[in-house]
Scaffold this motif. Sequence first.
Motif: not given
Length: 115
Positions: A101-112
């Motif tokens: 039930v645990l989810g982990y996330w990164g900080q994200g990377t922008q795609v334009t």
Amino acid sequence: QVQLVESGGGLVQAGGSLRVSCVVSTSIFSFNSMAWYRQAPGKQRELVAEITSGGWTNYADSVKGRFTISRDKAKNTVYLQMGSLKFEDTAVYYCNARRQVLGYWGQGTQVTVSA
């Protein structure tokens, strides 16, 4: 402490290709699934692609046939290969790891994607 670090985002012309990567601080096979999500300005975060520990993959209808999720066990890395990019693919792309039930996330990377 689980850490996910995305990279590979950038600016690309419509019709082009780009690969984003997600390096995980622990074995990716310790998770039930790995996934890529994206969030465009003013929109909710949405699932783009996922891959389970058993190798089953699932894609959003909007990216089927254009995007491919893959993984490298030795590098603890998950990739999202994006092709035939469209303006509407513009978003911040986030890596997600799910363990029960645990989810982990990164900080994200922008795609334009430029039209």
